[in-house]
Design a protein around this motif. Structure first.
Motif, short mmCIF file in Angstrom:
data_model
loop_
_atom_site.label_atom_id
_atom_site.label_comp_id
_atom_site.label_asym_id
_atom_site.label_seq_id
_atom_site.Cartn_x
_atom_site.Cartn_y
_atom_site.Cartn_z
N VAL A 1 0.84 -1.19 0.00
CA VAL A 1 0.00 0.00 0.00
C VAL A 1 0.88 1.25 0.00
CG1 VAL A 1 -1.68 1.34 1.34
CG2 VAL A 1 -1.99 -1.12 1.06
N GLU A 2 1.95 1.24 0.77
CA GLU A 2 2.85 2.40 0.80
C GLU A 2 3.56 2.57 -0.54
OE1 GLU A 2 2.86 4.88 2.95
OE2 GLU A 2 1.21 3.74 3.81
N LYS A 3 3.87 1.46 -1.19
CA LYS A 3 4.49 1.52 -2.51
C LYS A 3 3.52 2.15 -3.52
CE LYS A 3 6.83 -1.45 -5.86
NZ LYS A 3 7.26 -2.82 -6.16
N VAL A 4 2.25 1.78 -3.43
CA VAL A 4 1.22 2.37 -4.30
C VAL A 4 1.07 3.85 -3.99
CG1 VAL A 4 -1.25 2.36 -4.83
CG2 VAL A 4 0.00 0.20 -4.67
N ARG A 5 1.04 4.22 -2.70
CA ARG A 5 0.92 5.62 -2.31
C ARG A 5 2.05 6.45 -2.94
NH1 ARG A 5 -1.39 8.00 2.14
NH2 ARG A 5 -1.39 6.05 3.32
N ALA A 6 3.27 5.96 -2.82
CA ALA A 6 4.42 6.68 -3.38
C ALA A 6 4.29 6.82 -4.89
CB ALA A 6 5.71 5.95 -3.01
N ALA A 7 3.82 5.77 -5.55
CA ALA A 7 3.65 5.81 -7.00
C ALA A 7 2.59 6.83 -7.40
CB ALA A 7 3.29 4.43 -7.53
N LEU A 8 1.48 6.86 -6.67
CA LEU A 8 0.40 7.79 -6.99
C LEU A 8 0.82 9.23 -6.74
CD1 LEU A 8 -2.68 5.85 -5.57
CD2 LEU A 8 -1.90 5.97 -7.95
N GLU A 9 1.62 9.45 -5.71
CA GLU A 9 2.07 10.80 -5.39
C GLU A 9 3.01 11.36 -6.45
OE1 GLU A 9 3.47 10.42 -1.36
OE2 GLU A 9 1.45 10.69 -0.54
N GLN A 10 3.59 10.49 -7.29
CA GLN A 10 4.43 10.96 -8.39
C GLN A 10 3.59 11.64 -9.47
OE1 GLN A 10 6.29 7.36 -9.74
NE2 GLN A 10 7.88 7.42 -8.15
N GLY A 11 2.31 11.35 -9.49
CA GLY A 11 1.42 11.93 -10.49
C GLY A 11 1.15 10.97 -11.64
N ALA A 12 0.04 11.20 -12.31
CA ALA A 12 -0.38 10.31 -13.39
C ALA A 12 0.55 10.37 -14.59
CB ALA A 12 -1.81 10.65 -13.81
N GLN A 13 1.07 11.55 -14.90
CA GLN A 13 1.93 11.68 -16.07
C GLN A 13 3.25 10.92 -15.88
OE1 GLN A 13 1.96 15.96 -16.58
NE2 GLN A 13 0.38 15.80 -18.18
N ALA A 14 3.71 10.79 -14.66
CA ALA A 14 4.92 10.02 -14.40
C ALA A 14 4.74 8.54 -14.75
CB ALA A 14 5.33 10.16 -12.93
N HIS A 15 3.49 8.12 -14.87
CA HIS A 15 3.19 6.73 -15.19
C HIS A 15 2.70 6.57 -16.63
CE1 HIS A 15 3.89 5.31 -11.14
NE2 HIS A 15 3.36 6.46 -10.75
N GLY A 16 2.92 7.61 -17.44
CA GLY A 16 2.62 7.51 -18.86
C GLY A 16 1.24 7.95 -19.28
N PHE A 17 0.46 8.53 -18.38
CA PHE A 17 -0.87 9.00 -18.74
C PHE A 17 -0.78 10.45 -19.22
CE2 PHE A 17 -1.54 5.83 -15.35
CZ PHE A 17 -2.19 4.87 -16.10
N GLU A 18 -1.63 10.82 -20.19
CA GLU A 18 -1.56 12.17 -20.76
C GLU A 18 -1.95 13.25 -19.76
OE1 GLU A 18 -3.33 13.02 -24.53
OE2 GLU A 18 -2.81 11.03 -25.28
N ALA A 19 -3.10 13.08 -19.13
CA ALA A 19 -3.59 14.08 -18.19
C ALA A 19 -3.13 13.75 -16.78
CB ALA A 19 -5.12 14.15 -18.24
#
Length: 142
Positions: free
Chosen positions: A57-75
């Motif tokens: 869960v903490e790993k997911v939290r850290a990933a989400l806090e990077q923002g959607a664009q950091a994960h390849g999403f446009e918006a």
């Protein structure tokens, strides 16, 4: 809702109510009540164990806090589908849509937000002028 029902069953167990009484009060089958009580007696848990442990869960939290664009999403906005993809990529667990919502609102403590939709051409100063000058004139019938 199901979790609240199970928590209510625990309260009723502690009051010494019978399985049949609890089933009738909660509108469930007595077999469910017996299963919940057995789980409660074995360790206090009345529901299914979460698929993600606290570290995940903490790993997911850290990933989400990077923002959607950091994960390849446009918006830069998160949807349940996008969060589900990030969970799956980061943990190997493919969550159902309802599980993603519970993860966000329950374990992560996030709330649902909806972006305000406004026209790009919107001119706040022109709107303010219209409200103070034009609208009163229209309202008076001139």
């Amino acid at each position: 809702m199901a979790e609240a029902r199970r928590m209510r069953a625990v309260e009723l167990f502690e009051q010494g109510r019978s399985h049949a009484q609890i089933a009738g009060m909660l509108g469930v089958r007595p077999e469910s009540v017996r299963r919940w009580k057995r789980q409660w007696e074995q360790g206090g848990a009345t529901g299914r164990a979460p698929k993600l442990d606290d570290a995940q869960v903490e790993k997911v939290r850290a990933a989400l806090e990077q923002g959607a664009q950091a994960h390849g999403f446009e918006a830069e906005s998160w949807t349940l589908e996008r969060v589900g993809l990030v969970v799956e990529r980061g943990t190997g667990v493919k969550p159902a849509r309802a599980s993603v919502r519970r993860l966000l609102t329950g374990r992560l403590g996030w709330s649902q937000q909806r972006p305000q939709r406004r026209a790009v051409e919107r001119d706040e100063s022109e709107i303010a002028r219209w409200v103070t000058h034009e609208w009163p004139r229209i309202k008076r019938g001139q």
